[in-house]
Write a protein that holds these residues in place. Structure first.
Motif, PDB file in Angstrom:
ATOM      1  N   ILE A   1     -18.354 -27.152  -1.341  1.00 50.69           N
ATOM      2  CA  ILE A   1     -18.016 -26.339  -0.175  1.00 50.69           C
ATOM      3  C   ILE A   1     -16.677 -25.628  -0.308  1.00 50.69           C
ATOM      4  N   CYS A   2     -15.774 -26.139  -1.148  1.00 47.67           N
ATOM      5  CA  CYS A   2     -14.476 -25.502  -1.397  1.00 47.67           C
ATOM      6  C   CYS A   2     -14.128 -25.690  -2.863  1.00 47.67           C
ATOM      7  N   TYR A   3     -13.249 -24.820  -3.377  1.00 52.88           N
ATOM      8  CA  TYR A   3     -12.905 -24.904  -4.801  1.00 52.88           C
ATOM      9  C   TYR A   3     -11.520 -24.313  -5.053  1.00 52.88           C
ATOM     10  N   GLN A   4     -11.031 -24.544  -6.249  1.00 57.79           N
ATOM     11  CA  GLN A   4      -9.870 -23.845  -6.783  1.00 57.79           C
ATOM     12  C   GLN A   4     -10.066 -23.772  -8.292  1.00 57.79           C
ATOM     13  N   ARG A   5      -9.591 -22.707  -8.903  1.00 58.38           N
ATOM     14  CA  ARG A   5      -9.778 -22.472 -10.337  1.00 58.38           C
ATOM     15  C   ARG A   5      -8.421 -22.227 -10.977  1.00 58.38           C
ATOM     16  N   PHE A   6      -8.177 -22.906 -12.122  1.00 54.06           N
ATOM     17  CA  PHE A   6      -6.924 -22.767 -12.840  1.00 54.06           C
ATOM     18  C   PHE A   6      -7.189 -22.619 -14.325  1.00 54.06           C
ATOM     19  N   ASN A   7      -6.304 -21.935 -15.006  1.00 50.69           N
ATOM     20  CA  ASN A   7      -6.334 -21.897 -16.452  1.00 50.69           C
ATOM     21  C   ASN A   7      -5.890 -23.270 -16.958  1.00 50.69           C
ATOM     22  N   ALA A   8      -6.557 -23.797 -17.965  1.00 50.18           N
ATOM     23  CA  ALA A   8      -6.265 -25.141 -18.475  1.00 50.18           C
ATOM     24  C   ALA A   8      -4.834 -25.287 -18.978  1.00 50.18           C
ATOM     25  N   LYS A   9      -4.220 -24.209 -19.430  1.00 54.12           N
ATOM     26  CA  LYS A   9      -2.865 -24.294 -19.982  1.00 54.12           C
ATOM     27  C   LYS A   9      -1.845 -24.792 -18.959  1.00 54.12           C
ATOM     28  N   TYR A  10      -2.114 -24.603 -17.677  1.00 57.67           N
ATOM     29  CA  TYR A  10      -1.170 -25.058 -16.648  1.00 57.67           C
ATOM     30  C   TYR A  10      -1.090 -26.580 -16.555  1.00 57.67           C
ATOM     31  N   PHE A  11      -2.090 -27.276 -17.069  1.00 56.65           N
ATOM     32  CA  PHE A  11      -2.120 -28.732 -16.984  1.00 56.65           C
ATOM     33  C   PHE A  11      -1.744 -29.412 -18.287  1.00 56.65           C
ATOM     34  N   TYR A  12      -1.424 -28.640 -19.312  1.00 56.80           N
ATOM     35  CA  TYR A  12      -1.045 -29.236 -20.588  1.00 56.80           C
ATOM     36  C   TYR A  12       0.259 -30.015 -20.420  1.00 56.80           C
ATOM     37  N   ASN A  13       0.215 -31.297 -20.753  1.00 57.66           N
ATOM     38  CA  ASN A  13       1.384 -32.167 -20.695  1.00 57.66           C
ATOM     39  C   ASN A  13       2.006 -32.221 -19.294  1.00 57.66           C
ATOM     40  N   ASN A  14       1.203 -32.029 -18.282  1.00 53.80           N
ATOM     41  CA  ASN A  14       1.694 -32.018 -16.906  1.00 53.80           C
ATOM     42  C   ASN A  14       1.899 -33.440 -16.400  1.00 53.80           C
ATOM     43  N   LYS A  15       3.048 -33.701 -15.824  1.00 51.20           N
ATOM     44  CA  LYS A  15       3.317 -35.001 -15.223  1.00 51.20           C
ATOM     45  C   LYS A  15       3.697 -34.850 -13.746  1.00 51.20           C
ATOM     46  N   ASP A  16       3.550 -33.641 -13.222  1.00 46.67           N
ATOM     47  CA  ASP A  16       3.920 -33.375 -11.836  1.00 46.67           C
ATOM     48  C   ASP A  16       2.774 -33.687 -10.892  1.00 46.67           C
ATOM     49  N   ILE A  17       3.127 -33.974  -9.655  1.00 47.25           N
ATOM     50  CA  ILE A  17       2.151 -34.122  -8.587  1.00 47.25           C
ATOM     51  C   ILE A  17       1.994 -32.754  -7.938  1.00 47.25           C
ATOM     52  N   LEU A  18       0.763 -32.309  -7.789  1.00 47.29           N
ATOM     53  CA  LEU A  18       0.477 -30.970  -7.296  1.00 47.29           C
ATOM     54  C   LEU A  18      -0.196 -31.014  -5.935  1.00 47.29           C
ATOM     55  N   LEU A  19       0.153 -30.079  -5.081  1.00 46.77           N
ATOM     56  CA  LEU A  19      -0.563 -29.837  -3.833  1.00 46.77           C
ATOM     57  C   LEU A  19      -1.369 -28.569  -4.041  1.00 46.77           C
ATOM     58  N   ILE A  20      -2.683 -28.670  -3.955  1.00 43.89           N
ATOM     59  CA  ILE A  20      -3.555 -27.547  -4.278  1.00 43.89           C
ATOM     60  C   ILE A  20      -4.333 -27.140  -3.034  1.00 43.89           C
ATOM     61  N   LYS A  21      -4.152 -25.897  -2.629  1.00 47.63           N
ATOM     62  CA  LYS A  21      -4.899 -25.333  -1.507  1.00 47.63           C
ATOM     63  C   LYS A  21      -6.264 -24.903  -2.017  1.00 47.63           C
ATOM     64  N   LEU A  22      -7.300 -25.423  -1.406  1.00 49.95           N
ATOM     65  CA  LEU A  22      -8.658 -25.063  -1.793  1.00 49.95           C
ATOM     66  C   LEU A  22      -9.086 -23.795  -1.057  1.00 49.95           C
ATOM     67  N   LEU A  23     -10.063 -23.120  -1.623  1.00 50.90           N
ATOM     68  CA  LEU A  23     -10.610 -21.903  -1.031  1.00 50.90           C
ATOM     69  C   LEU A  23     -12.077 -22.126  -0.689  1.00 50.90           C
ATOM     70  N   PRO A  24     -12.596 -21.442   0.329  1.00 49.23           N
ATOM     71  CA  PRO A  24     -14.022 -21.596   0.658  1.00 49.23           C
ATOM     72  C   PRO A  24     -14.908 -21.174  -0.511  1.00 49.23           C
ATOM     73  N   GLU A  25     -15.947 -21.947  -0.775  1.00 43.82           N
ATOM     74  CA  GLU A  25     -16.913 -21.622  -1.823  1.00 43.82           C
ATOM     75  C   GLU A  25     -17.796 -20.480  -1.304  1.00 43.82           C
ATOM     76  N   PRO A  26     -17.751 -19.304  -1.937  1.00 42.43           N
ATOM     77  CA  PRO A  26     -18.496 -18.157  -1.403  1.00 42.43           C
ATOM     78  C   PRO A  26     -20.008 -18.258  -1.587  1.00 42.43           C
ATOM     79  N   CYS A  27     -20.483 -19.154  -2.442  1.00 40.49           N
ATOM     80  CA  CYS A  27     -21.920 -19.233  -2.722  1.00 40.49           C
ATOM     81  C   CYS A  27     -22.718 -19.885  -1.597  1.00 40.49           C
TER      82      CYS A  27
END
Length: 167
Positions: A78-104
């Protein structure tokens, strides 16, 4: 490649007491967190899941995108978010991610109803360290530009709404 996800919680969910699950996808591989019932628009997961996936490329910049889905209790996205994988390489941070409505499927019609999730997601080409459930980074990937510090690269999605409409 190895993926580690620590899912803390989801907030501002579409309904006050609905059943929801979180799914993290890269290529055809998934990490699915269990269905839980929301209490006052919030669900606490506080759990870690890990997976490995195969790719024909050894370059973090060539990996496919990471999709994060909010699913209803029946498994419908019902909701999603899309990211390029490079943003998570060696990531140790806690992220707050705003989801978007799934248009399908049009179950959620406004972005302010789609929710926010709190998680830590890490992608690396080394096995997961069993002692702390985080990836053990000893050597960088060979094709990464040494002048780019991927540990401090962020993608920030901001939706600004009138506060009178927030739950």
């Amino acid at each position: 490649w190895f993926v580690s996800v620590k899912l803390y919680n989801a907030m501002y969910l579409p309904t006050k007491t609905g059943n929801y699950a979180i799914r993290v996808c890269i290529q055809e591989d998934n990490i699915v967190f269990p269905v839980k019932n929301a209490s006052d628009y919030v669900i606490e997961w506080n759990c870690c899941k890990e997976m490995s996936f195969n790719s024909i490329v050894n370059d973090i910049y060539a990996l496919p995108d990471v999709f994060i889905y909010l699913e209803d209790g029946k498994g419908n996205k019902i909701c999603y978010q899309r990211f390029n994988a490079k943003y998570f390489y060696n990531n140790k941070d806690i992220l707050l991610i705003k989801l978007l409505p799934e248009p399908c499927n049009n179950k959620i019609t406004h972005a302010h109803l789609s929710g926010v999730i709190k998680l830590s997601l890490t992608i690396n080409n080394k096995p997961i360290n069993e002692t702390n459930n985080l990836l053990d980074i000893q050597q960088p990937i060979t094709n990464v530009d040494p002048y780019i510090d991927t540990t401090t690269t962020y993608t920030l999605v901001i939706n600004i709404h009138l506060t009178r409409y927030l739950p």
